[in-house]
Design a protein around this motif. Structure first.
Motif, PDB file in Angstrom:
ATOM      1  N   ASP A 167       0.846  -1.263   0.112  1.00  0.00           N
ATOM      2  CA  ASP A 167       0.056   0.047  -0.015  1.00  0.00           C
ATOM      3  C   ASP A 167       0.790   1.065  -0.046  1.00  0.00           C
ATOM      4  OD1 ASP A 167      -2.446  -1.538   0.157  1.00  0.00           O
ATOM      5  OD2 ASP A 167      -2.225  -1.564   2.345  1.00  0.00           O
ATOM      6  N   CYS A 168       0.495   2.160  -0.832  1.00  0.00           N
ATOM      7  CA  CYS A 168       1.366   3.385  -1.053  1.00  0.00           C
ATOM      8  C   CYS A 168       0.862   4.563  -0.381  1.00  0.00           C
ATOM      9  CB  CYS A 168       1.746   3.472  -2.524  1.00  0.00           C
ATOM     10  SG  CYS A 168       2.725   2.104  -3.344  1.00  0.00           S
ATOM     11  N   LEU A 169       1.179   5.455   0.411  1.00  0.00           N
ATOM     12  CA  LEU A 169       0.661   6.540   0.866  1.00  0.00           C
ATOM     13  C   LEU A 169       1.504   7.732   0.471  1.00  0.00           C
ATOM     14  CD1 LEU A 169      -0.100   5.229   4.626  1.00  0.00           C
ATOM     15  CD2 LEU A 169      -1.521   5.297   2.633  1.00  0.00           C
ATOM     16  N   VAL A 170       1.151   8.645  -0.035  1.00  0.00           N
ATOM     17  CA  VAL A 170       1.669   9.854  -0.500  1.00  0.00           C
ATOM     18  C   VAL A 170       1.063  11.265  -0.221  1.00  0.00           C
ATOM     19  CG1 VAL A 170       3.202   8.788  -2.535  1.00  0.00           C
ATOM     20  CG2 VAL A 170       0.567   9.757  -2.986  1.00  0.00           C
ATOM     21  N   ASP A 171       1.701  12.347  -0.293  1.00  0.00           N
ATOM     22  CA  ASP A 171       0.882  13.688   0.091  1.00  0.00           C
ATOM     23  C   ASP A 171       0.824  14.364  -1.307  1.00  0.00           C
ATOM     24  OD1 ASP A 171       0.021  15.857   1.247  1.00  0.00           O
ATOM     25  OD2 ASP A 171       1.986  16.808   1.897  1.00  0.00           O
ATOM     26  N   PHE A 172      -0.062  13.755  -2.127  1.00  0.00           N
ATOM     27  CA  PHE A 172      -0.642  14.101  -3.348  1.00  0.00           C
ATOM     28  C   PHE A 172      -1.926  14.690  -3.460  1.00  0.00           C
ATOM     29  CE2 PHE A 172       2.495  11.291  -6.233  1.00  0.00           C
ATOM     30  CZ  PHE A 172       3.671  11.778  -5.516  1.00  0.00           C
ATOM     31  N   PRO A 173      -2.028  15.801  -4.280  1.00  0.00           N
ATOM     32  CA  PRO A 173      -3.672  16.040  -4.452  1.00  0.00           C
ATOM     33  C   PRO A 173      -4.289  15.403  -5.534  1.00  0.00           C
ATOM     34  CG  PRO A 173      -2.219  17.475  -6.025  1.00  0.00           C
ATOM     35  CD  PRO A 173      -1.228  16.408  -5.129  1.00  0.00           C
ATOM     36  N   VAL A 174      -3.764  14.222  -5.979  1.00  0.00           N
ATOM     37  CA  VAL A 174      -4.572  13.359  -6.983  1.00  0.00           C
ATOM     38  C   VAL A 174      -4.065  12.005  -6.634  1.00  0.00           C
ATOM     39  CG1 VAL A 174      -4.514  14.776  -8.850  1.00  0.00           C
ATOM     40  CG2 VAL A 174      -2.430  13.456  -8.620  1.00  0.00           C
ATOM     41  N   PRO A 175      -4.966  10.788  -6.720  1.00  0.00           N
ATOM     42  CA  PRO A 175      -4.854   9.540  -6.393  1.00  0.00           C
ATOM     43  C   PRO A 175      -3.472   9.100  -7.301  1.00  0.00           C
ATOM     44  CG  PRO A 175      -7.008   9.685  -7.240  1.00  0.00           C
ATOM     45  CD  PRO A 175      -6.470  11.083  -7.521  1.00  0.00           C
ATOM     46  N   PHE A 176      -2.795   8.175  -6.241  1.00  0.00           N
ATOM     47  CA  PHE A 176      -1.493   7.733  -7.009  1.00  0.00           C
ATOM     48  C   PHE A 176      -1.506   6.141  -6.969  1.00  0.00           C
ATOM     49  CE2 PHE A 176       2.743   5.911  -5.976  1.00  0.00           C
ATOM     50  CZ  PHE A 176       3.260   5.909  -7.085  1.00  0.00           C
ATOM     51  N   ALA A 177      -1.820   5.573  -8.047  1.00  0.00           N
ATOM     52  CA  ALA A 177      -1.950   4.208  -8.341  1.00  0.00           C
ATOM     53  C   ALA A 177      -0.835   3.377  -8.838  1.00  0.00           C
ATOM     54  CB  ALA A 177      -3.326   3.826  -9.147  1.00  0.00           C
ATOM     55  N   VAL A 178      -0.297   2.586  -8.228  1.00  0.00           N
ATOM     56  CA  VAL A 178       0.640   1.917  -8.697  1.00  0.00           C
ATOM     57  C   VAL A 178       0.680   0.706  -9.624  1.00  0.00           C
ATOM     58  CG1 VAL A 178       2.911   0.628  -7.805  1.00  0.00           C
ATOM     59  CG2 VAL A 178       2.129   2.392  -6.576  1.00  0.00           C
ATOM     60  N   SER A 179       1.137   0.771 -10.743  1.00  0.00           N
ATOM     61  CA  SER A 179       1.245  -0.408 -11.809  1.00  0.00           C
ATOM     62  C   SER A 179       2.520  -1.452 -11.343  1.00  0.00           C
ATOM     63  CB  SER A 179       1.654   0.075 -13.150  1.00  0.00           C
ATOM     64  OG  SER A 179       1.735  -0.887 -13.970  1.00  0.00           O
ATOM     65  N   TRP A 180       1.951  -2.619 -11.011  1.00  0.00           N
ATOM     66  CA  TRP A 180       2.712  -3.715 -10.389  1.00  0.00           C
ATOM     67  C   TRP A 180       2.419  -5.069 -10.828  1.00  0.00           C
ATOM     68  CZ3 TRP A 180       6.391  -3.424  -6.783  1.00  0.00           C
ATOM     69  CH2 TRP A 180       6.689  -4.458  -6.086  1.00  0.00           C
ATOM     70  N   MET A 181       3.635  -5.657 -11.160  1.00  0.00           N
ATOM     71  CA  MET A 181       3.699  -7.219 -11.424  1.00  0.00           C
ATOM     72  C   MET A 181       4.502  -7.913 -10.669  1.00  0.00           C
ATOM     73  SD  MET A 181       1.817  -7.403 -14.450  1.00  0.00           S
ATOM     74  CE  MET A 181       2.808  -8.965 -15.310  1.00  0.00           C
ATOM     75  N   PRO A 182       4.345  -9.254 -10.608  1.00  0.00           N
ATOM     76  CA  PRO A 182       4.825  -9.908  -9.339  1.00  0.00           C
ATOM     77  C   PRO A 182       6.628  -9.894  -9.383  1.00  0.00           C
ATOM     78  CG  PRO A 182       2.974 -11.153 -10.131  1.00  0.00           C
ATOM     79  CD  PRO A 182       3.230 -10.126 -10.901  1.00  0.00           C
ATOM     80  N   GLN A 183       6.938  -9.566 -10.672  1.00  0.00           N
ATOM     81  CA  GLN A 183       8.512  -9.332 -10.803  1.00  0.00           C
ATOM     82  C   GLN A 183       8.876  -8.025 -10.607  1.00  0.00           C
ATOM     83  OE1 GLN A 183       6.213 -10.416 -13.138  1.00  0.00           O
ATOM     84  NE2 GLN A 183       6.631  -9.125 -15.128  1.00  0.00           N
ATOM     85  N   ASN A 184       8.188  -7.189 -10.187  1.00  0.00           N
ATOM     86  CA  ASN A 184       8.426  -5.785  -9.862  1.00  0.00           C
ATOM     87  C   ASN A 184       9.275  -5.907  -8.751  1.00  0.00           C
ATOM     88  OD1 ASN A 184       5.665  -4.388 -11.649  1.00  0.00           O
ATOM     89  ND2 ASN A 184       7.746  -4.569 -12.419  1.00  0.00           N
ATOM     90  N   SER A 185       9.835  -4.735  -8.323  1.00  0.00           N
ATOM     91  CA  SER A 185      10.569  -4.496  -6.879  1.00  0.00           C
ATOM     92  C   SER A 185      10.408  -2.946  -6.703  1.00  0.00           C
ATOM     93  CB  SER A 185      12.016  -4.690  -7.240  1.00  0.00           C
ATOM     94  OG  SER A 185      12.624  -3.560  -7.988  1.00  0.00           O
ATOM     95  N   LEU A 186      10.785  -2.529  -5.640  1.00  0.00           N
ATOM     96  CA  LEU A 186      10.757  -1.214  -4.889  1.00  0.00           C
ATOM     97  C   LEU A 186      11.230  -0.306  -5.785  1.00  0.00           C
ATOM     98  CD1 LEU A 186      11.602  -1.584  -1.154  1.00  0.00           C
ATOM     99  CD2 LEU A 186       9.453  -1.884  -2.242  1.00  0.00           C
ATOM    100  N   ILE A 187      12.317  -0.458  -6.751  1.00  0.00           N
ATOM    101  CA  ILE A 187      12.665   0.470  -7.711  1.00  0.00           C
ATOM    102  C   ILE A 187      11.530   0.741  -8.676  1.00  0.00           C
ATOM    103  CG2 ILE A 187      14.422   0.580  -9.683  1.00  0.00           C
ATOM    104  CD1 ILE A 187      16.343  -1.092  -8.201  1.00  0.00           C
TER     105      ILE A 187
END
Length: 362
Positions: free
Chosen positions: A162-182
């Motif tokens: 779960d990603c929490l940011v101080d943004f004025p718009v929603p922040f949706a992460v595109s993620w695949m199982p092979q992805n990393s924090l980078i």
């Protein structure tokens, strides 16, 4: 008083934050654990219109019980009854919810440490002792500092954090199982650049005008209430996706002061130029120079509320002004509403109440 004592008995860690009984903050306890909570009631103290703010942990536990809590808000006669119901629901939710700190498999820790090393420890601002919460820091192209908080579950990296940011718009992460924090970090950087013009516009307003509200704006705040003078201000709502376009403007002050400004804005609207800054556009459309906090004192154009004699009430400055040009005394909306309700000469039509000014009796 009886209600206050009953609330103190059931929730000793939940305390009133104002004399009107419209704001409560503290902790609700269940199964020996304390959860931070804040309850905001309207001036009429109707529970059905209450707003509940709580920690992310409590929000996650109660996520599947939101409809039940809304139902309880509508049906409970008072705050004490609702808090009793809330504690009962929370007890049930805790029994039915998997422990948020369930043991992680060894692969989880090795994968997370590897990802942090690949990302670079210089980009890590915080890691909790259980390695379930990570805060990463970044700097945008203008040198502004930003944080992203990652809350990882036991299935990482199969499932994204779960990603929490101080943004004025929603922040949706595109993620695949092979992805990393980078991959999350790079998406975070791209989102920062997409909001650059929005933050540039608001930083200029914050630096070159007197912003009455909010006092300490977050990066997600899209509004600024800017002082103009003589108890007159303008509330500006900026679209974060189109920060160079004409924002929504709402003037606050006596009619004889704000009507000329409304007329100028309407007459000059066609002159808005998206190639120049938002603040410069506002200056040219309204044909004014906004006063700077560094060259003016508050007493030059901002007065305390004529009822409570304070400038800030629950973080808000006076936002209603007497329309008589010889008076112009400002008031907090909550103070004025309570005052007018107590006058036998006041009358109410739908959601508007009419009465005499507490200062000049007009």
């Amino acid at each position: 008083m009886a209600g206050a004592r009953a609330l103190l008995r059931h929730c000793p860690l939940l305390l009133p934050q104002d004399r009107h009984g419209t704001a409560y903050e503290g902790f609700v306890t269940a199964q020996g654990r304390d959860f931070h909570i804040r309850i905001l009631l309207p001036v009429d103290l109707q529970l059905k219109n209450a707003r509940i703010e709580c920690s992310w942990r409590l929000k996650k536990i109660l996520h599947g019980y939101r409809h039940i809590l809304k139902q309880r808000l509508h049906n409970c006669p008072d705050l004490v009854s609702f808090m009793v119901e809330l504690k009962t629901v929370l007890e049930i939710a805790l029994k039915n919810t998997q422990d948020l700190h369930i043991p992680r498999p060894p692969e989880y820790y090795s994968c997370l440490v590897r990802d942090l090393e690949m990302l670079g420890w210089n980009r890590v601002a915080y890691v909790d002792t259980g390695l379930t919460t990570v805060k990463l820091k970044a700097e945008d192209s203008c040198g502004r500092q930003h944080l992203i908080t990652l809350k990882l579950n036991a299935k990482y990296p199969t499932e994204p954090p779960d990603c929490l940011v101080d943004f004025p718009v929603p922040f949706a992460v595109s993620w695949m199982p092979q992805n990393s924090l980078i991959d999350i970090y790079n998406q975070f950087l791209a989102a920062l650049e997409s909001l650059k013009e929005f933050w540039d516009a608001l930083d200029e307003i914050d630096g070159k005008t007197w912003v009455l509200e909010p006092e300490n704006p977050t990066r997600s705040a899209t509004t600024r209430r800017i002082a103009i003078g003589n108890n007159v201000s303008v509330n500006v709502e900026v679209d974060p996706r189109h920060p160079n376009m004409l924002p929504e403007c709402y003037f606050l002050g006596a009619d004889h002061e704000v009507n000329p400004l409304r007329t100028k804005l309407n007459n000059n609207m066609h002159l808005w130029d998206p190639e120049i800054s938002l603040l410069q556009n506002l200056r040219e459309l309204l044909e004014i120079d906004f006063p700077s906090r560094s060259v003016l004192e508050k007493s030059d154009f901002a007065k305390d509320c004529g009822i409570c004699y304070a400038y800030r009430l629950d973080g808000s400055a006076p936002d209603h002004v007497c329309d008589d040009p010889r008076c112009g005394q400002p008031f907090h909306q909550a103070c004025l509403y309570e005052w007018l309700q107590g006058l036998p000469t006041s009358r109410q039509s739908f959601n508007v109440i009419f009465g005499e000014c507490p200062y000049c009796n007009k």
